[in-house]
Structures are given as structure tokens and as C-alpha cells.
Scaffold this motif. Structure first.
Motif, PDB file in Angstrom:
ATOM      1  N   THR A   1     -30.201   0.572 -39.745  1.00  0.00           N
ATOM      2  CA  THR A   1     -29.768   0.395 -40.996  1.00  0.00           C
ATOM      3  C   THR A   1     -29.193   1.696 -41.468  1.00  0.00           C
ATOM      4  OG1 THR A   1     -31.824   0.943 -41.727  1.00  0.00           O
ATOM      5  CG2 THR A   1     -31.326  -1.604 -41.543  1.00  0.00           C
ATOM      6  N   ALA A   2     -29.690   2.867 -40.802  1.00  0.00           N
ATOM      7  CA  ALA A   2     -29.046   4.238 -41.350  1.00  0.00           C
ATOM      8  C   ALA A   2     -27.710   4.362 -40.672  1.00  0.00           C
ATOM      9  CB  ALA A   2     -30.148   5.097 -40.808  1.00  0.00           C
ATOM     10  N   TYR A   3     -27.194   3.610 -39.801  1.00  0.00           N
ATOM     11  CA  TYR A   3     -25.952   4.011 -39.222  1.00  0.00           C
ATOM     12  C   TYR A   3     -25.047   2.799 -39.136  1.00  0.00           C
ATOM     13  CZ  TYR A   3     -27.696   8.405 -37.693  1.00  0.00           C
ATOM     14  OH  TYR A   3     -28.580   9.482 -37.673  1.00  0.00           O
ATOM     15  N   ARG A   4     -24.755   2.225 -40.260  1.00  0.00           N
ATOM     16  CA  ARG A   4     -23.881   1.085 -40.455  1.00  0.00           C
ATOM     17  C   ARG A   4     -22.631   1.187 -39.898  1.00  0.00           C
ATOM     18  NH1 ARG A   4     -26.870   0.909 -45.270  1.00  0.00           N
ATOM     19  NH2 ARG A   4     -28.119  -0.463 -45.792  1.00  0.00           N
ATOM     20  N   GLY A   5     -21.851   0.243 -39.000  1.00  0.00           N
ATOM     21  CA  GLY A   5     -20.575   0.640 -38.298  1.00  0.00           C
ATOM     22  C   GLY A   5     -20.621   1.345 -37.095  1.00  0.00           C
ATOM     23  N   TYR A   6     -21.887   1.729 -36.535  1.00  0.00           N
ATOM     24  CA  TYR A   6     -21.795   2.342 -35.354  1.00  0.00           C
ATOM     25  C   TYR A   6     -22.256   1.545 -34.001  1.00  0.00           C
ATOM     26  CZ  TYR A   6     -21.765   7.007 -37.512  1.00  0.00           C
ATOM     27  OH  TYR A   6     -21.533   8.206 -37.780  1.00  0.00           O
ATOM     28  N   SER A   7     -22.638   0.217 -34.357  1.00  0.00           N
ATOM     29  CA  SER A   7     -22.824  -0.654 -33.207  1.00  0.00           C
ATOM     30  C   SER A   7     -21.422  -0.906 -32.643  1.00  0.00           C
ATOM     31  CB  SER A   7     -23.508  -1.845 -33.593  1.00  0.00           C
ATOM     32  OG  SER A   7     -24.829  -1.546 -34.313  1.00  0.00           O
ATOM     33  N   GLY A   8     -21.464  -0.923 -31.217  1.00  0.00           N
ATOM     34  CA  GLY A   8     -20.151  -1.011 -30.532  1.00  0.00           C
ATOM     35  C   GLY A   8     -19.230   0.439 -30.363  1.00  0.00           C
ATOM     36  N   PHE A   9     -19.884   1.176 -30.901  1.00  0.00           N
ATOM     37  CA  PHE A   9     -19.032   2.496 -30.771  1.00  0.00           C
ATOM     38  C   PHE A   9     -18.587   2.764 -29.367  1.00  0.00           C
ATOM     39  CE2 PHE A   9     -19.220   7.171 -32.373  1.00  0.00           C
ATOM     40  CZ  PHE A   9     -17.720   7.334 -32.405  1.00  0.00           C
ATOM     41  N   GLY A  10     -19.310   2.542 -28.460  1.00  0.00           N
ATOM     42  CA  GLY A  10     -18.978   2.686 -26.769  1.00  0.00           C
ATOM     43  C   GLY A  10     -17.814   1.988 -26.593  1.00  0.00           C
ATOM     44  N   TRP A  11     -17.946   0.687 -26.743  1.00  0.00           N
ATOM     45  CA  TRP A  11     -16.813  -0.418 -26.544  1.00  0.00           C
ATOM     46  C   TRP A  11     -15.393   0.000 -27.470  1.00  0.00           C
ATOM     47  CZ3 TRP A  11     -17.102  -3.697 -22.762  1.00  0.00           C
ATOM     48  CH2 TRP A  11     -18.707  -4.212 -22.413  1.00  0.00           C
ATOM     49  N   MET A  12     -15.802   0.605 -28.424  1.00  0.00           N
ATOM     50  CA  MET A  12     -14.453   1.018 -29.117  1.00  0.00           C
ATOM     51  C   MET A  12     -13.958   2.161 -28.446  1.00  0.00           C
ATOM     52  SD  MET A  12     -13.027   3.756 -31.371  1.00  0.00           S
ATOM     53  CE  MET A  12     -14.523   4.438 -32.284  1.00  0.00           C
ATOM     54  N   LEU A  13     -14.552   3.296 -27.973  1.00  0.00           N
ATOM     55  CA  LEU A  13     -13.932   4.296 -27.210  1.00  0.00           C
ATOM     56  C   LEU A  13     -13.323   4.041 -26.036  1.00  0.00           C
ATOM     57  CD1 LEU A  13     -17.029   7.224 -28.095  1.00  0.00           C
ATOM     58  CD2 LEU A  13     -14.631   6.932 -28.885  1.00  0.00           C
ATOM     59  N   ARG A  14     -14.089   3.150 -25.208  1.00  0.00           N
ATOM     60  CA  ARG A  14     -13.543   2.792 -23.837  1.00  0.00           C
ATOM     61  C   ARG A  14     -12.279   2.090 -24.038  1.00  0.00           C
ATOM     62  NH1 ARG A  14     -18.951   2.187 -23.056  1.00  0.00           N
ATOM     63  NH2 ARG A  14     -19.189   0.014 -23.755  1.00  0.00           N
ATOM     64  N   GLY A  15     -12.055   1.421 -25.127  1.00  0.00           N
ATOM     65  CA  GLY A  15     -10.635   0.551 -25.453  1.00  0.00           C
ATOM     66  C   GLY A  15      -9.542   1.344 -25.905  1.00  0.00           C
ATOM     67  N   LEU A  16      -9.953   2.681 -26.157  1.00  0.00           N
ATOM     68  CA  LEU A  16      -8.737   3.643 -26.822  1.00  0.00           C
ATOM     69  C   LEU A  16      -8.207   4.050 -25.613  1.00  0.00           C
ATOM     70  CD1 LEU A  16     -10.163   5.980 -29.515  1.00  0.00           C
ATOM     71  CD2 LEU A  16      -8.496   4.377 -29.806  1.00  0.00           C
ATOM     72  N   LYS A  17      -6.776   4.059 -25.871  1.00  0.00           N
ATOM     73  CA  LYS A  17      -5.702   4.897 -24.763  1.00  0.00           C
ATOM     74  C   LYS A  17      -5.490   6.085 -25.537  1.00  0.00           C
ATOM     75  CE  LYS A  17      -3.761   0.317 -23.662  1.00  0.00           C
ATOM     76  NZ  LYS A  17      -2.339  -0.543 -23.397  1.00  0.00           N
ATOM     77  N   PRO A  18      -5.337   6.983 -24.631  1.00  0.00           N
ATOM     78  CA  PRO A  18      -5.050   8.443 -24.991  1.00  0.00           C
ATOM     79  C   PRO A  18      -3.591   8.535 -25.947  1.00  0.00           C
ATOM     80  CG  PRO A  18      -5.948   8.431 -22.727  1.00  0.00           C
ATOM     81  CD  PRO A  18      -5.766   6.933 -23.144  1.00  0.00           C
ATOM     82  N   THR A  19      -2.700   7.780 -25.465  1.00  0.00           N
ATOM     83  CA  THR A  19      -1.547   7.664 -26.186  1.00  0.00           C
ATOM     84  C   THR A  19      -1.797   7.243 -27.828  1.00  0.00           C
ATOM     85  OG1 THR A  19      -1.118   5.355 -25.340  1.00  0.00           O
ATOM     86  CG2 THR A  19      -0.008   7.380 -24.153  1.00  0.00           C
ATOM     87  N   GLU A  20      -2.802   6.608 -27.906  1.00  0.00           N
ATOM     88  CA  GLU A  20      -2.915   6.095 -29.247  1.00  0.00           C
ATOM     89  C   GLU A  20      -3.450   7.391 -30.049  1.00  0.00           C
ATOM     90  OE1 GLU A  20      -5.226   2.090 -30.134  1.00  0.00           O
ATOM     91  OE2 GLU A  20      -5.497   2.541 -27.992  1.00  0.00           O
ATOM     92  N   LEU A  21      -4.272   8.323 -29.681  1.00  0.00           N
ATOM     93  CA  LEU A  21      -4.569   9.453 -30.558  1.00  0.00           C
ATOM     94  C   LEU A  21      -3.543  10.215 -30.812  1.00  0.00           C
ATOM     95  CD1 LEU A  21      -7.293   8.533 -29.243  1.00  0.00           C
ATOM     96  CD2 LEU A  21      -7.973  10.830 -29.076  1.00  0.00           C
ATOM     97  N   PHE A  22      -2.516  10.435 -29.900  1.00  0.00           N
ATOM     98  CA  PHE A  22      -1.361  11.349 -30.359  1.00  0.00           C
ATOM     99  C   PHE A  22      -0.467  10.806 -31.124  1.00  0.00           C
ATOM    100  CE2 PHE A  22      -1.017  11.232 -25.688  1.00  0.00           C
ATOM    101  CZ  PHE A  22       0.208  11.138 -25.446  1.00  0.00           C
ATOM    102  N   THR A  23      -0.168   9.384 -30.872  1.00  0.00           N
ATOM    103  CA  THR A  23       0.884   8.810 -31.588  1.00  0.00           C
ATOM    104  C   THR A  23       0.506   8.320 -32.958  1.00  0.00           C
ATOM    105  OG1 THR A  23       0.254   6.606 -30.748  1.00  0.00           O
ATOM    106  CG2 THR A  23       2.121   7.875 -29.496  1.00  0.00           C
ATOM    107  N   ARG A  24      -0.790   8.199 -33.250  1.00  0.00           N
ATOM    108  CA  ARG A  24      -1.114   8.096 -34.617  1.00  0.00           C
ATOM    109  C   ARG A  24      -1.861   9.097 -35.359  1.00  0.00           C
ATOM    110  NH1 ARG A  24      -4.836   2.555 -33.656  1.00  0.00           N
ATOM    111  NH2 ARG A  24      -4.994   2.606 -35.739  1.00  0.00           N
ATOM    112  N   GLY A  25      -1.877  10.297 -34.751  1.00  0.00           N
ATOM    113  CA  GLY A  25      -2.297  11.377 -35.384  1.00  0.00           C
ATOM    114  C   GLY A  25      -3.613  11.888 -35.213  1.00  0.00           C
ATOM    115  N   GLY A  26      -4.378  11.288 -34.386  1.00  0.00           N
ATOM    116  CA  GLY A  26      -5.838  11.743 -33.950  1.00  0.00           C
ATOM    117  C   GLY A  26      -5.834  12.873 -32.975  1.00  0.00           C
TER     118      GLY A  26
END
Length: 354
Positions: free
Chosen positions: A271-296
Motif C-alpha cells: 500500500t506504500a508503493y502503489r503502481g510498483y507491482s510488475g516493475f520488473g516486467w515493465m523493465l524487461r519489456g523496454l527496448k533501449p531504443t525506446e529510451l532515446f527515441t522518447r527522451g528517457g
């Protein structure tokens, strides 16, 4: 706008030993000061290859202080929930003295379940423990004969030593990631704001408005002003294609190491970290190109990097400082040094007036 370096070790023993990592980081810190950068930042973590090489940012910054003359030294961040306020206030004030008053102290709540579990602390009380400890540290820096009685620590008539070199105390910052209440609280308390826009600067624009509105409501007319510093991966090379090749390799390593550290969130809720569940799945699904094409992440030739910094600052609504991650993914010193050299010589003159 001001610029600096942000360090967060993400090495394995196979990619860089602790000795090599810190040798490289100290070398880059010295070069950064010579190149005109203004801040060196280091983060605290435990147990995982994501950050685990550096349990003591203040220890690292003390070593940077001994090798530099003017660059600011920032914890980005220390984790107050894992420390007693008397200890944290004293150790920070010691580094402030060693450095001749060059320390900025960034605080973060901590969010890795394995750290809480191993240290025997419940995540559900992290918000209250974090806030009580930060407030206690600020009192210990500025008051004498301080007394506290909280569920987490208590003491009477304590005067902390050493006293801070900077008065009334080192500039204080707090990190916020996802929770809107965190941005509001930092503004109300008058702290600077540290952010790491993972995917896109657009996702933080509304949160920065929350922070600034809360800051002005609580501190308008006092002379204090809100401050925002963003940390971002950076690769600069002679061509866009070469920069993108370097970035893809090392951003993938960076994301993989980070994902391993947050794996516990795939099977955990708090309850102290709403929205953190599944954080690992999100990171594993990210492509490096997404970071530098979208500004991250900012990646490209010097001219492209200038354009992307301007676009980032516009999209996010303006920041006061950007702290570059240039050694992510256990990047070799030669490649990280190339990014630093090209940024300082060809990019910095074009963007420092933003």
C-alpha cells in the motif's frame, strides 16, 4: 542550466570489479570538474548488482572531495529509512567539512523489497519513517539540544557534531518517482526535487507542476525557490549511428541489471508503493531504443544531443540541472570518457544558457 554526472553502479564482477568501477568513477569525476561540470552525484543501494557496489555515497563523495576543488558533491540519494538521524546528520556534516562546504544531500525513500526484507524493516511504514528521519536530520543540522519521540527513534537534548560547514545546512533534496503525494510533500517541505525520467519527460510534467505549486504555496515570499534536477543516461559520439550502437548495448545491460533488482515486485504489492507491482516486467519489456527515441536517454552526435537536450527541457517543463549517467551498463572508461569529452567541448557551450 547546470550539468553534472550521476553515478549508480550497475556492474557485475564479470563486467567490472569494485576496484575498477571506483577507479573509473573517480577519474571521470576529476575530468568532469576540469571540463566545466558542476556536480557529482552517487546513489546508495545494497545486495544487488544494481547499486550494490556503493552502500555509502558519502564515502565515495569524500574521495571525490579529496581529488577536486570546486565541484558540488551530491548524494543521489542516501536512504534515511535505513539510518538513524543522528548518524546520518553527523556523517553528512563531516563530508561537508572535508569538502569545504560543497555537499548537497539528496534523500530517497528506498523501494527495493529485498533491501527492506534483509534489513528487517516493513515497507508499509517507509513513508512515515522517511519523513520523520529527514525532518530530524534537518533539525540536528540547525538546532541545539534537540529532542525527538517518534515510533522509529527517540532521544533527548542532543546537539549534533560536527556542525555543518554550510549555513544553515547543506542544500537538501528529495527524490520522487511515481507517487503524486511525494512530489507535493517535497514542495511543501521546501526541498529540491530529484527525478529520473525513465521513458519520457512528458510523464513528469504534471508531477513537476504539483511540486512547484506546493512549494510556492508553502514558501512564496520567503526567497526560497523550487529546484529540479533530472538524471539521464547520455552517450555522445562522432555520429548518431555510433552513439546509438554504444547506447543499445549498454542500456540493455543497465535495464537487465535493474530488472533483476526489482524482480520481487513481480510477486509483491504494498500500500506504500502503489503502481510498483510488475516493475520488473515493465523493465524487461523496454527496448533501449525506446529510451532515446522518447527522451528517457539522450543519445547522438554533438549536434543531435544539443537538439535533444532542448527538446527534453521543453517537454518536461524546465529543469535547473541535468546529471548525466555516462557509465551505465558497466561501460568501459574509454567510451564513457569519450562521451564526457565531447559533451564538455562541443555540447556544453551550446546548452548552458538554457
Amino acid at each position: 542550466m547546470r550539468f553534472g554526472l550521476s553515478f549508480l553502479p550497475d556492474c557485475t564482477p564479470e563486467t567490472k570489479s569494485p576496484q575498477t568501477y571506483f577507479s573509473d568513477a573517480l577519474e571521470l569525476s576529476v575530468r568532469a570538474e576540469l571540463g566545466g561540470l558542476e556536480t557529482i552525484k552517487m546513489t546508495e543501494h545494497y545486495l544487488h548488482h544494481y547499486g550494490g557496489y556503493c552502500p555509502s555515497p558519502l564515502g565515495f563523495l569524500s574521495a571525490v572531495a579529496a581529488r577536486t576543488a570546486s565541484v558540488r558533491l551530491m548524494t543521489g540519494c542516501v536512504l534515511p529509512v535505513f539510518h538513524h538521524p543522528i548518524q546520518l546528520a553527523a556523517e553528512a556534516a563531516q563530508v561537508d567539512a572535508i569538502s569545504g562546504g560543497r555537499l548537497d544531500v539528496g534523500f530517497a525513500r528506498a523501494y527495493l523489497p529485498d533491501e527492506f526484507d534483509a534489513l528487517g524493516l516493513p515497507m508499509e511504514e517507509s513513508t512515515e519513517r522517511f519523513r520523520e528521519t529527514v525532518r530530524a536530520v534537518l533539525r540536528l543540522w540547525t538546532e541545539e539540544e534537540v529532542s525527538e519521540d517518534t515510533p522509529f527513534f527517540s532521544y533527548r537534548d542532543v546537539t549534533g557534531l560536527p556542525r555543518p560547514t554550510q549555513r544553515p545546512h547543506p542544500p537538501a533534496w528529495g527524490a520522487a518517482v511515481r507517487t503524486p503525494e511525494s512530489f507535493t510533500w517535497l514542495g511543501t517541505e521546501g526541498l529540491g526535487l530529484l527525478i529520473t525520467p525513465l521513458i519520457s519527460p512528458h510523464e513528469f510534467r504534471d508531477h513537476l507542476t504539483l511540486y512547484r505549486d506546493a512549494f510556492h504555496a508553502a514558501h512564496g515570499g520567503t526567497g526560497l525557490r523550487p529546484r529540479v534536477a533530472a538524471s539521464l543516461p547520455l552517450v555522445v559520439a562522432d555520429t548518431d549511428a555510433r552513439a546509438e550502437r554504444i547506447a543499445e548495448t549498454h542500456l540493455r545491460r543497465y535495464l537487465d541489471v535493474w530488472a533483476l533488482a526489482v524482480n520481487a515486485w513481480d510477486r509483491r504489492e504494498s500500500t506504500a508503493y502503489r503502481g510498483y507491482s510488475g516493475f520488473g516486467w515493465m523493465l524487461r519489456g523496454l527496448k533501449p531504443t525506446e529510451l532515446f527515441t522518447r527522451g528517457g536517454a539522450i543519445v547522438g552526435s554533438p549536434a543531435t544531443v544539443v537538439d535533444r537536450i532542448r527538446a527534453f527541457n521543453d517537454h518536461i517543463g524546465g529543469v535547473d540541472q541535468i546529471l548525466w549517467q555516462i557509465d551505465f551498463g558497466a561501460m568501459p572508461l574509454a567510451e564513457a570518457g569519450q562521451t564526457l569529452e565531447l559533451f564538455c567541448s562541443e555540447v556544453l557551450p551550446e546548452v548552458k544558457s538554457l
